[in-house]
Motif scaffolding. Structure first.
Motif, PDB file in Angstrom:
ATOM      1  N   ARG A 216       0.821  -1.212   0.000  1.00 13.80           N
ATOM      2  CA  ARG A 216       0.000   0.000   0.000  1.00 13.80           C
ATOM      3  C   ARG A 216       0.853   1.260   0.000  1.00 13.80           C
ATOM      4  O   ARG A 216       0.373   2.343  -0.332  1.00 13.80           O
ATOM      5  CB  ARG A 216      -0.946  -0.007   1.199  1.00 13.80           C
ATOM      6  N   ARG A 217       2.138   1.124   0.364  1.00  8.51           N
ATOM      7  CA  ARG A 217       3.027   2.285   0.305  1.00  8.51           C
ATOM      8  C   ARG A 217       3.297   2.699  -1.144  1.00  8.51           C
ATOM      9  O   ARG A 217       3.679   3.837  -1.411  1.00  8.51           O
ATOM     10  CB  ARG A 217       4.370   1.966   0.975  1.00  8.51           C
ATOM     11  N   LEU A 218       3.113   1.765  -2.081  1.00  8.51           N
ATOM     12  CA  LEU A 218       3.443   2.052  -3.474  1.00  8.51           C
ATOM     13  C   LEU A 218       2.422   2.960  -4.137  1.00  8.51           C
ATOM     14  O   LEU A 218       2.746   3.638  -5.121  1.00  8.51           O
ATOM     15  CB  LEU A 218       3.553   0.750  -4.270  1.00  8.51           C
ATOM     16  N   VAL A 219       1.188   2.966  -3.635  1.00  8.34           N
ATOM     17  CA  VAL A 219       0.140   3.766  -4.274  1.00  8.34           C
ATOM     18  C   VAL A 219      -0.680   4.458  -3.195  1.00  8.34           C
ATOM     19  O   VAL A 219      -1.209   3.820  -2.289  1.00  8.34           O
ATOM     20  CB  VAL A 219      -0.755   2.901  -5.189  1.00  8.34           C
ATOM     21  N   ARG A 220      -0.770   5.764  -3.272  1.00 17.09           N
ATOM     22  CA  ARG A 220      -1.534   6.551  -2.312  1.00 17.09           C
ATOM     23  C   ARG A 220      -2.848   6.971  -2.952  1.00 17.09           C
ATOM     24  O   ARG A 220      -2.851   7.592  -4.031  1.00 17.09           O
ATOM     25  CB  ARG A 220      -0.734   7.787  -1.877  1.00 17.09           C
ATOM     26  N   LEU A 221      -3.939   6.633  -2.300  1.00 20.46           N
ATOM     27  CA  LEU A 221      -5.257   6.972  -2.813  1.00 20.46           C
ATOM     28  C   LEU A 221      -5.636   8.367  -2.338  1.00 20.46           C
ATOM     29  O   LEU A 221      -5.531   8.676  -1.153  1.00 20.46           O
ATOM     30  CB  LEU A 221      -6.290   5.939  -2.354  1.00 20.46           C
TER      31      LEU A 221
ATOM     32  N   PHE B 222      -5.151   9.064  -7.420  1.00 18.71           N
ATOM     33  CA  PHE B 222      -4.118   8.236  -6.788  1.00 18.71           C
ATOM     34  C   PHE B 222      -2.760   8.692  -7.311  1.00 18.71           C
ATOM     35  O   PHE B 222      -2.646   9.308  -8.372  1.00 18.71           O
ATOM     36  CB  PHE B 222      -4.330   6.744  -7.089  1.00 18.71           C
ATOM     37  N   GLN B 223      -1.737   8.365  -6.537  1.00 18.67           N
ATOM     38  CA  GLN B 223      -0.364   8.665  -6.939  1.00 18.67           C
ATOM     39  C   GLN B 223       0.531   7.499  -6.546  1.00 18.67           C
ATOM     40  O   GLN B 223       0.381   6.922  -5.453  1.00 18.67           O
ATOM     41  CB  GLN B 223       0.149   9.941  -6.261  1.00 18.67           C
ATOM     42  N   LEU B 224       1.466   7.175  -7.417  1.00 15.85           N
ATOM     43  CA  LEU B 224       2.482   6.194  -7.069  1.00 15.85           C
ATOM     44  C   LEU B 224       3.556   6.867  -6.223  1.00 15.85           C
ATOM     45  O   LEU B 224       3.866   8.046  -6.416  1.00 15.85           O
ATOM     46  CB  LEU B 224       3.130   5.622  -8.333  1.00 15.85           C
ATOM     47  N   ASP B 225       4.135   6.102  -5.315  1.00 14.46           N
ATOM     48  CA  ASP B 225       5.351   6.552  -4.640  1.00 14.46           C
ATOM     49  C   ASP B 225       6.498   6.252  -5.600  1.00 14.46           C
ATOM     50  O   ASP B 225       6.916   5.096  -5.750  1.00 14.46           O
ATOM     51  CB  ASP B 225       5.545   5.814  -3.317  1.00 14.46           C
ATOM     52  N   LEU B 226       6.991   7.270  -6.253  1.00 14.52           N
ATOM     53  CA  LEU B 226       7.926   7.072  -7.356  1.00 14.52           C
ATOM     54  C   LEU B 226       9.280   6.558  -6.906  1.00 14.52           C
ATOM     55  O   LEU B 226      10.093   6.144  -7.756  1.00 14.52           O
ATOM     56  CB  LEU B 226       8.083   8.384  -8.128  1.00 14.52           C
ATOM     57  N   SER B 227       9.542   6.524  -5.609  1.00  8.96           N
ATOM     58  CA  SER B 227      10.823   5.982  -5.159  1.00  8.96           C
ATOM     59  C   SER B 227      10.919   4.478  -5.409  1.00  8.96           C
ATOM     60  O   SER B 227      12.016   3.913  -5.395  1.00  8.96           O
ATOM     61  CB  SER B 227      11.022   6.266  -3.665  1.00  8.96           C
TER      62      SER B 227
END
Length: 596
Positions: free
Chosen positions: A218-223, A229-234
Motif C-alpha cells: 500500500r506504500r506504493l500507491v496513495r489513494l 491516486f499517486q504512485l510513490d515514485l521511489s
C-alpha cells in the motif's frame, strides 16, 4: 461510409473496418505474424479487414489511428522540466512519436494508395478516448459511466467519463507517471515474469497465497480525493530512467520498471525460472488485493460524479477479470460491460467508432454481444490444405461429418476424457478463445488441468482454465454471476458444484466464466447441450487453441498444433480427425461423480 480503425506503434496492433457504423471485420496482427502482442504496424491485419469487407482501398473514407502524440504537450514539457528524465528516455519517446507521424506512409504502402489520399483522410484519436469509445459505443447501454485504466497512452493512464447516446465527455484523468497498470507491471516483473503481457500469470497465481504483504504494498500507491491516486515514485523507475519499452519492431519489449527501493521493501526479486515459493504466492495475492482497492476507489468516485448505475470498462487493467467480477459487489454499479478486446488491440475499434459516432455525429448502430469478427475458412479451403496421407501415416482417422454428427462425435469424445481441438467459423476478436478457436475438455476430470498444462500448453502448473457454460444454466453453477460471453469476469462456483467441476474451479473456488447463448454461437451451444445430455454437466473446459504462440488463425496452424501436442481429436470445420496412438487418451483420469 467506410471507416478503418488502426492501432499502430503500440502493443497488440490491430485493424478493424466499419461500413456505415456496422463492424465488418476486426483482427490482431499477432495472428498473422505469429508473435504474441505483436507491435509495429498492422500491415497484414489492415489488408485483411479491407479484403474481408470486399471493398477497394480507394473506397475507404476515413482512417482512424488510436494515437495522438501531440496530446498534452504542455504537461509533457512541464514534467520534463520538473523531473529531468534521462536523455535515453526522451530519445525513445521522440523516436516513437516520429514513427507515428509516418503512419500515413505505412498505410499507403500496405494498401497501394498515394500518401496524399491517406493523409487527407487520416484522423488521430487520443489513446484513452479510443479506449473509452471501444467500450461505450458497442455496449448495450444508452448512457453509462466509462472508465479506462491501463499503463500509459498519450501521457494518460486513467480516464473517467460519461457517455450518452453518441457522445462521451471525459470528466477526469490521471497522467504520467502515475498508473495502476505500472503498479501491476512492476510487481509482475518483481515476481519473475518479464515478458510483455505476463500480468495474467500473476492474477492466476494470486489465489494460491495470502495477502501478507498488503501493508507494505500500500506504500506504493496513495489513494487521494475524488478517485485520484499517486504512485510513490521511489519504488519505480519508468519515470526517470525509462522503461526501455520498444514498440517499433514486431515483438514488444519492456525493461524493468521497478527500482532498487522495491527490493529493499520486499526482499530479493524472483529471477525468471526460479522456483515459486509461498512468499511469491503471498506477494501475488497482496498485489491483487491492493490493485482491487485502488480500482474500486476510482470507480466509486466515478459513480459519485455521474450517479449512473451502468459501467463500461476498458484499458489493459480491464483484462483483470478477478477485479471485474467484484465490481457490482464493491461499488454502486449494477451492470458492467467489458468488450472482448479491452486492451490496446481494442483501441483500433475505439478510434473508428470515435470518428463515426463522436466526431461525425452518427447514431450508434452496434451492440457487441459476440466476438466472432475474424477470418474464416470454407470447408473446401480446409479440404485443399488437409494432409490426408501424412495424418493417416501417423495413425489418424479422418471423417467428414455434417454439423449434427460433428457435435455428437465431439461431445462423446469429450465425455470419454479426450481432449478436442475445436476450429470453427470466424476467429474471435480479443485475447480469449470463445468457442471457435478452442481446446476443449471434460471439466469433471480431476487431473485435466494438469494434463493440459503439461501435455498441451507446456506452461506453469498453477494456470487455471475457464468454464464455458450454457447461459441458461448460469445461476445453477455460479454465485451472483451475470451473463458474460467474453470471459471477462470471475465469479465463485457454487460450493455444491465444485466437486463436479474440478478442472475449471480455481484453488479459491472461482471460475472465469464464459456464458454461451444459442443465438450468438449456435454450434458451440449445441456442443455444450449435447455434452450435458451425456454427462449431466452443461459446462466444458475451454482454453485457447495454441501452445506458447498466438491463438491459431488458419487451418494449417490448427493442424500443426494438433500434431505437435497430445490433443486427441480435432474438429476442423466439417472434418473430424482422431489420433489412434497408445498413451494419448486420458480415459482413466479420475472423474468427479456422474449425474445422479
Amino acid at each position: 461510409m467506410i471507416v478503418v480503425g488502426i492501432n499502430a506503434y503500440h502493443a497488440d496492433v490491430s485493424a478493424v473496418l466499419l461500413v456505415d457504423g456496422h463492424l465488418v471485420s476486426a483482427v490482431e496482427e499477432e495472428r498473422f505474424r505469429r508473435l504474441k502482442h505483436c507491435a509495429g504496424f498492422p500491415r497484414e491485419a489492415l489488408r485483411h479487414v479491407v479484403e474481408a469487407a470486399g471493398v477497394a482501398p480507394s473506397q475507404i473514407d476515413c482512417f482512424a489511428l488510436s494515437r495522438r502524440p501531440r496530446a498534452h504537450l504542455g504537461r509533457k514539457l512541464l514534467f520534463t522540466l520538473r523531473h529531468r528524465p534521462s536523455l535515453d528516455l526522451i530519445r525513445r519517446r521522440f523516436r516513437n512519436t516520429r514513427e507515428v507521424s509516418r503512419v500515413d506512409d505505412e498505410i499507403a504502402r500496405a494498401l497501394d494508395l498515394s500518401r496524399g489520399r491517406v493523409r487527407g483522410r487520416l484522423y488521430c484519436v487520443e489513446h484513452h478516448p479510443a479506449h473509452l469509445a471501444s467500450a461505450f459505443f458497442v455496449s448495450p447501454f444508452e448512457e453509462s459511466a466509462i472508465a479506462s485504466l491501463d499503463g500509459f497512452g498519450d501521457f494518460v493512464s486513467t480516464s473517467l467519463a460519461e457517455g450518452r447516446g453518441n457522445r462521451m465527455r471525459v470528466r477526469q484523468r490521471v497522467y504520467f507517471p502515475h498508473s495502476l497498470g505500472e503498479l501491476y507491471l512492476a510487481l509482475t516483473q518483481f515476481l519473475g515474469f518479464p515478458d510483455y503481457g505476463d500480468e495474467f500469470k500473476v492474477m492466476g497465481l494470486a489465489p494460491y497465497g495470502q495477502p501478507r504483504y498488503a501493508e507494505p504494498l500500500r506504500r506504493l500507491v496513495r489513494l487521494g480525493p475524488n478517485g485520484g491516486f499517486q504512485l510513490d515514485l521511489s519504488y519505480f523507475q519508468h519515470w526517470s530512467q525509462g522503461d526501455q519499452m520498444t514498440f517499433a519492431g514486431d515483438r514488444p519489449s519492456i525493461g524493468p520498471v521497478y527500482s532498487a527501493g522495491l527490493e529493499r521493501l520486499l526482499g530479493p526479486a524472483r529471477l525468471p525460472g526460479q522456483p515459486l515459493e509461498a512468499r511469491h504466492e503471498d506477494l501475488a495475492a497482496s498485489l491483487q488485493l491492493v490493485f482491487e482497492e485502488a480500482v474500486f476507489h476510482v470507480l466509486r468516485a466515478l459513480h459519485a460524479q455521474t450517479r449512473m448505475t451502468d459501467l463500461c470498462l476498458a484499458g489493459g487493467c480491464a483484462m483483470n477479470s478477478v477485479a471485474n467480477g467484484k465490481i457490482r459487489a464493491e461499488t454502486p454499479f449494477q451492470r458492467v460491460y467489458v468488450q472482448p478486446a479491452a486492451a490496446d488491440n481494442g483501441t483500433a475499434l475505439g478510434a473508428a467508432l470515435f470518428v463515426w459516432n463522436q466526431r461525425l455525429g452518427n447514431p450508434r448502430t452496434l451492440v457487441m454481444d459476440h466476438a466472432l469478427w475474424g477470418p474464416e475458412f470454407t470447408d473446401q479451403e480446409v479440404e485443399r490444405g488437409l494432409p490426408r496421407q501424412a495424418l493417416q501415416d501417423r495413425g489418424c482417422q479422418i471423417s467428414r461429418l455434417d454439423s449434427d454428427q460433428l457435435v455428437r462425435r465431439a461431445a462423446r469424445a469429450l465425455s470419454e476424457g479426450r481432449i478436442v481441438g475445436w476450429f470453427q467459423g470466424r476467429m474471435e476478436w480479443g485475447a480469449r478463445a470463445l468457442g471457435n478457436r478452442s481446446i476443449l475438455a471434460d471439466p469433471r476430470r480431476r487431473d485435466m488441468r494438469d494434463v493440459i498444462n503439461r501435455k498441451i500448453k507446456f506452461r506453469e502448473k498453477f494456470r487455471p482454465f475457464a468454464p464455458a457454460i450454457l447461459e441458461e444454466a448460469l445461476d445453477e453453477y455460479f454465485v451472483d454471476a451475470v451473463p458474460d460471453p467474453f470471459m471477462q469476469q470471475v465469479y465463485p462456483v457454487r460450493p455444491e458444484k465444485r466437486s463436479r467441476l474440478p478442472a475449471v474451479t480455481h484453488v479459491d473456488g472461482s471460475g472465469r466464466l464464459q456464458t454461451v447463448a444459442r443465438a450468438s454461437n449456435p454450434l458451440f451451444w449445441s456442443l455444450l447441450k449435447e455434452f450435458e445430455s451425456l454427462s449431466g454437466v452443461p459446462v466444458l473446459l475451454n482454453t485457447s487453441f495454441n501452445e506458447n504462440e498466438p491463438i491459431v488463425m488458419r487451418p494449417e496452424e490448427a493442424l500443426d498444433c494438433f500434431r505437435r501436442t497430445d490433443m486427441d481429436c480435432l474438429a476442423l470445420g466439417a472434418w473430424w480427425i482422431e489420433k489412434r496412438r497408445a498413451g494419448t487418451e486420458v480415459e482413466a483420469a479420475p472423474m468427479a461423480e456422474e449425474k445422479a
